[in-house]
Design a protein around this motif. Sequence first.
Motif, short mmCIF file in Angstrom:
data_model
loop_
_atom_site.label_atom_id
_atom_site.label_comp_id
_atom_site.label_asym_id
_atom_site.label_seq_id
_atom_site.Cartn_x
_atom_site.Cartn_y
_atom_site.Cartn_z
N ARG A 244 0.89 -1.17 0.00
CA ARG A 244 0.00 0.00 0.00
C ARG A 244 0.92 1.22 0.00
O ARG A 244 0.96 2.01 0.93
CB ARG A 244 -0.85 -0.07 1.27
N VAL A 245 1.72 1.34 -1.05
CA VAL A 245 2.75 2.37 -1.10
C VAL A 245 3.25 2.47 -2.55
O VAL A 245 3.21 1.47 -3.29
CB VAL A 245 3.92 1.99 -0.16
N LEU A 246 3.71 3.65 -2.94
CA LEU A 246 4.30 3.80 -4.28
C LEU A 246 5.51 2.86 -4.39
O LEU A 246 6.38 2.86 -3.52
CB LEU A 246 4.74 5.25 -4.49
N GLY A 247 5.56 2.11 -5.47
CA GLY A 247 6.61 1.10 -5.61
C GLY A 247 6.06 -0.30 -5.37
O GLY A 247 6.65 -1.30 -5.76
N GLY A 248 4.89 -0.35 -4.71
CA GLY A 248 4.17 -1.61 -4.55
C GLY A 248 5.00 -2.67 -3.84
O GLY A 248 5.77 -2.39 -2.91
N GLY A 249 4.85 -3.88 -4.31
CA GLY A 249 5.50 -5.02 -3.66
C GLY A 249 7.01 -4.89 -3.56
O GLY A 249 7.63 -5.46 -2.65
N THR A 250 7.63 -4.13 -4.44
CA THR A 250 9.10 -4.01 -4.38
C THR A 250 9.55 -3.22 -3.14
O THR A 250 10.73 -3.23 -2.81
CB THR A 250 9.67 -3.33 -5.64
N VAL A 251 8.61 -2.56 -2.46
CA VAL A 251 8.95 -1.84 -1.23
C VAL A 251 8.93 -2.79 -0.02
O VAL A 251 9.57 -2.53 0.99
CB VAL A 251 7.98 -0.66 -1.02
N LEU A 252 8.20 -3.88 -0.17
CA LEU A 252 7.99 -4.79 0.96
C LEU A 252 8.63 -6.15 0.79
O LEU A 252 8.84 -6.86 1.76
CB LEU A 252 6.48 -5.11 1.10
N ASN A 253 8.85 -6.55 -0.42
CA ASN A 253 9.11 -7.97 -0.66
C ASN A 253 10.53 -8.38 -0.27
O ASN A 253 11.32 -7.58 0.20
CB ASN A 253 8.73 -8.38 -2.09
N ALA A 254 10.82 -9.66 -0.50
CA ALA A 254 12.11 -10.21 -0.07
C ALA A 254 13.25 -9.79 -0.99
O ALA A 254 14.41 -10.03 -0.68
CB ALA A 254 12.01 -11.72 0.01
N GLY A 255 12.92 -9.19 -2.11
CA GLY A 255 13.94 -8.60 -2.97
C GLY A 255 14.67 -9.55 -3.90
O GLY A 255 15.66 -9.16 -4.53
N PHE A 256 14.18 -10.78 -4.04
CA PHE A 256 14.83 -11.70 -4.98
C PHE A 256 14.50 -11.26 -6.41
O PHE A 256 13.35 -10.95 -6.71
CB PHE A 256 14.34 -13.14 -4.79
#
Length: 238
Positions: A112-124
């Motif tokens: 729920r932020v600009l950048g979407g899942g890439t702001v929260l995810n595990a980054g793989f």
Amino acid sequence: MVYFILIANIIFHGPCYSEEASDYSFMKDATLAPKLSLFDYIIIGGGTAGCALAATLSRNATVLVLERGGSPYDNPTATDIGNFANTVSNTTPNSWSQLFISEDGVYNSRARVLGGGTVLNAGFYTRAEDDYVAEAGWERDEVEAAYEWVERKVAFEPQIKGWQSAFRDGLLEAGVIPYNGFTYGHIYGTKIGGTIFDRDGHRHTAANLLLEYANQNTVIVYLHASVHKILFTTKGID
Ligand SMILES: Cc1cc2nc3c(=O)[nH]c(=O)nc-3n(C[C@H](O)[C@H](O)[C@H](O)COP(=O)(O)OP(=O)(O)OC[C@H]3O[C@@H](n4cnc5c(N)ncnc54)[C@H](O)[C@@H]3O)c2cc1C
């Protein structure tokens, strides 16, 4: 060119926009939106796909992005690798992570932020398999160019420290092969793929693609803009 006129019914949330984010002048709180404006494209959701799409379209068209969340630049350290667990598990009402329960009953989070899942995810980060690209009917050269476009800004080779090398060596000793070294390719046996965390542990998100690639004269991002209804019309607006 065909122009769509889209009227979005937006619920405006109160602004919570920091001084720092004011440098990013193409990102505005939705409360600052005029009553009427026209764009060639309107993208609902400034997430992983939405940011990349907006950056690309803005090269040749006017683009509006409506994002229900805030800006990740308001709290840059929250996206560092050391804060990964805290950020994804903070599901309070104004946080970047929204709790949901899947249809089969699994608890999960969505952005729920600009950048979407890439702001929260595990980054793989890996590229899709060749078979996947072929089955999708995509042009291989264009897909290659798109991956390179992303990788120039937001993908990195991870640092292999103590426990990672021990884990890798353990897998190899146990016969889990082949070993492909480091690669962005989605290849059977790979143990070291890409990451969106740089060597200092800073996360690079889809919002960076927007910030670094978009034509900032032709793109506007309204934050805290939850779209609830879309009305399409073929008639012009006076
Ligand atoms: C905990 C977790 C870990 C993950 N780890 C990885 C990983 O390591 N590697 C990987 O490749 N993938 C990972 N993923 C998956 C990946 O992050 C998602 O598949 C990807 O972000 C989806 O992209 P998207 O553009 O479809 O949606 P999102 O990135 O979720 O973007 C949707 C955007 O739309 C906005 N939005 C939604 N509804 C509205 C509305 N009504 N009005 C306005 N805006 C709205 C949201 O706020 C959000 O910003 C992970 C996901 C999670 C949750």
